[in-house]
Design a protein around this motif. Sequence first.
Motif, short mmCIF file in Angstrom:
data_model
loop_
_atom_site.label_atom_id
_atom_site.label_comp_id
_atom_site.label_asym_id
_atom_site.label_seq_id
_atom_site.Cartn_x
_atom_site.Cartn_y
_atom_site.Cartn_z
N MET A 91 47.95 15.48 51.94
CA MET A 91 46.54 15.59 51.64
C MET A 91 46.37 15.61 50.13
O MET A 91 47.27 15.94 49.40
CB MET A 91 45.96 16.89 52.19
CG MET A 91 46.25 17.17 53.63
SD MET A 91 45.23 16.14 54.66
CE MET A 91 46.02 16.36 56.19
N ASP A 92 45.17 15.31 49.70
CA ASP A 92 44.93 15.31 48.27
C ASP A 92 43.88 16.34 47.85
O ASP A 92 43.20 16.18 46.86
CB ASP A 92 44.57 13.92 47.77
CG ASP A 92 43.34 13.34 48.44
OD1 ASP A 92 42.73 14.05 49.26
OD2 ASP A 92 42.99 12.20 48.14
N GLY A 93 43.77 17.41 48.61
CA GLY A 93 42.92 18.52 48.21
C GLY A 93 41.51 18.50 48.76
O GLY A 93 40.68 19.32 48.35
N LEU A 94 41.19 17.61 49.65
CA LEU A 94 39.85 17.58 50.23
C LEU A 94 39.62 18.81 51.09
O LEU A 94 40.45 19.15 51.94
CB LEU A 94 39.65 16.31 51.07
CG LEU A 94 39.68 14.99 50.31
CD1 LEU A 94 39.64 13.83 51.29
CD2 LEU A 94 38.51 14.92 49.35
N LYS A 95 38.52 19.47 50.87
CA LYS A 95 38.19 20.69 51.62
C LYS A 95 37.99 20.36 53.11
O LYS A 95 37.31 19.39 53.44
CB LYS A 95 36.91 21.32 51.07
CG LYS A 95 37.04 21.76 49.64
CD LYS A 95 37.55 23.16 49.56
CE LYS A 95 37.47 23.68 48.15
NZ LYS A 95 38.72 23.83 47.49
N GLY A 96 38.58 21.14 53.98
CA GLY A 96 38.40 20.99 55.42
C GLY A 96 39.27 19.92 56.06
O GLY A 96 39.40 19.89 57.28
N PHE A 97 39.86 19.05 55.26
CA PHE A 97 40.66 17.97 55.82
C PHE A 97 41.91 18.49 56.54
O PHE A 97 42.21 18.04 57.65
CB PHE A 97 41.01 16.96 54.73
CG PHE A 97 41.38 15.60 55.25
CD1 PHE A 97 40.65 15.01 56.28
CD2 PHE A 97 42.45 14.91 54.72
CE1 PHE A 97 40.99 13.75 56.75
CE2 PHE A 97 42.79 13.66 55.19
CZ PHE A 97 42.06 13.08 56.20
N PRO A 98 42.65 19.45 55.96
CA PRO A 98 43.82 19.97 56.68
C PRO A 98 43.45 20.56 58.05
O PRO A 98 44.14 20.33 59.04
CB PRO A 98 44.37 21.06 55.76
CG PRO A 98 43.91 20.66 54.41
CD PRO A 98 42.57 20.01 54.62
N GLN A 99 42.32 21.28 58.12
CA GLN A 99 41.91 21.88 59.38
C GLN A 99 41.53 20.79 60.39
O GLN A 99 41.83 20.92 61.58
CB GLN A 99 40.72 22.83 59.17
CG GLN A 99 41.04 24.06 58.35
CD GLN A 99 41.02 23.82 56.85
OE1 GLN A 99 40.72 22.72 56.37
NE2 GLN A 99 41.37 24.83 56.09
N ALA A 100 40.88 19.74 59.92
CA ALA A 100 40.50 18.64 60.82
C ALA A 100 41.74 17.93 61.36
O ALA A 100 41.82 17.64 62.56
CB ALA A 100 39.61 17.65 60.08
N ILE A 101 42.71 17.68 60.51
CA ILE A 101 43.95 17.02 60.94
C ILE A 101 44.69 17.90 61.94
O ILE A 101 45.16 17.44 62.98
CB ILE A 101 44.85 16.70 59.73
CG1 ILE A 101 44.20 15.63 58.86
CG2 ILE A 101 46.24 16.27 60.16
CD1 ILE A 101 44.07 14.27 59.50
N GLU A 102 44.81 19.20 61.63
CA GLU A 102 45.53 20.11 62.52
C GLU A 102 44.81 20.27 63.86
O GLU A 102 45.46 20.48 64.89
CB GLU A 102 45.73 21.46 61.84
CG GLU A 102 46.76 21.39 60.73
CD GLU A 102 46.80 22.64 59.86
OE1 GLU A 102 45.83 23.44 59.89
OE2 GLU A 102 47.78 22.80 59.13
N ALA A 103 43.48 20.17 63.87
CA ALA A 103 42.73 20.25 65.13
C ALA A 103 43.00 19.03 65.99
O ALA A 103 43.17 19.14 67.21
CB ALA A 103 41.24 20.38 64.86
N ALA A 104 43.08 17.86 65.36
CA ALA A 104 43.32 16.62 66.11
C ALA A 104 44.80 16.45 66.46
O ALA A 104 45.13 15.95 67.53
CB ALA A 104 42.84 15.42 65.30
N PHE A 105 45.67 16.88 65.56
CA PHE A 105 47.12 16.72 65.74
C PHE A 105 47.78 18.07 65.49
O PHE A 105 48.24 18.35 64.37
CB PHE A 105 47.67 15.66 64.78
CG PHE A 105 46.99 14.33 64.91
CD1 PHE A 105 47.30 13.46 65.94
CD2 PHE A 105 46.02 13.94 63.98
CE1 PHE A 105 46.66 12.24 66.05
CE2 PHE A 105 45.39 12.72 64.08
CZ PHE A 105 45.71 11.87 65.13
N PRO A 106 47.86 18.93 66.51
CA PRO A 106 48.31 20.32 66.32
C PRO A 106 49.73 20.47 65.76
O PRO A 106 50.01 21.48 65.12
CB PRO A 106 48.23 20.92 67.73
CG PRO A 106 47.44 19.98 68.54
CD PRO A 106 47.45 18.66 67.88
#
Length: 172
Positions: free
Chosen positions: A1-16
């Motif tokens: 990731m490159d520091g976008l807010k909320g992106f890690p949580q979105a990725i982890e929600a889609a791909f646990p």
Amino acid sequence: MDGLKGFPQAIEAAFPKTQVQTCIVHLLRHSMSFASYKDRKAVATALKAVYTAVDAEQAEAALTEFEDTDLARRYPAIAPSWRRAWNEVIPFLDYPPEVRRLIYTTNSIEALNSKIRRAVRTRGHFPSDEAAAKLIYLALNATSVEWKRSVREWHAVKSQLAIMFEERFPMA
């Protein structure tokens, strides 16, 4: 990731099972934005000890050592930016050097996304989801023709990934 807010949580929600890590190149660029032009080389050299460390413990020691330098005192925003991203930096340190060389930057992913965005933007709207999927497929197909270089030491990288992610990385 490159520091976008909320992106890690979105990725982890889609791909646990995803292991989120930050883009080392973006983190370095962010650090360089705080340093004067004449000190950038010294800052980059000092931070290289952090992201090339053998493991998280040595990386932590290297970052602590950097924090005690004149450079860190001259540019007090650099070390805290690494500390804030630390949970996304340390997964990178779990990989062997062959894999690290492949995953330290998201530039290739960003370039691919740029090609897809350009194709979609020129079209504007789509009569169906299937039409959008076809356009994206065609854009990816056209882009793959442009790829000239193969991944350096791919066989070593592939073997390491197969060992680390055995159940998710089929070798067949």
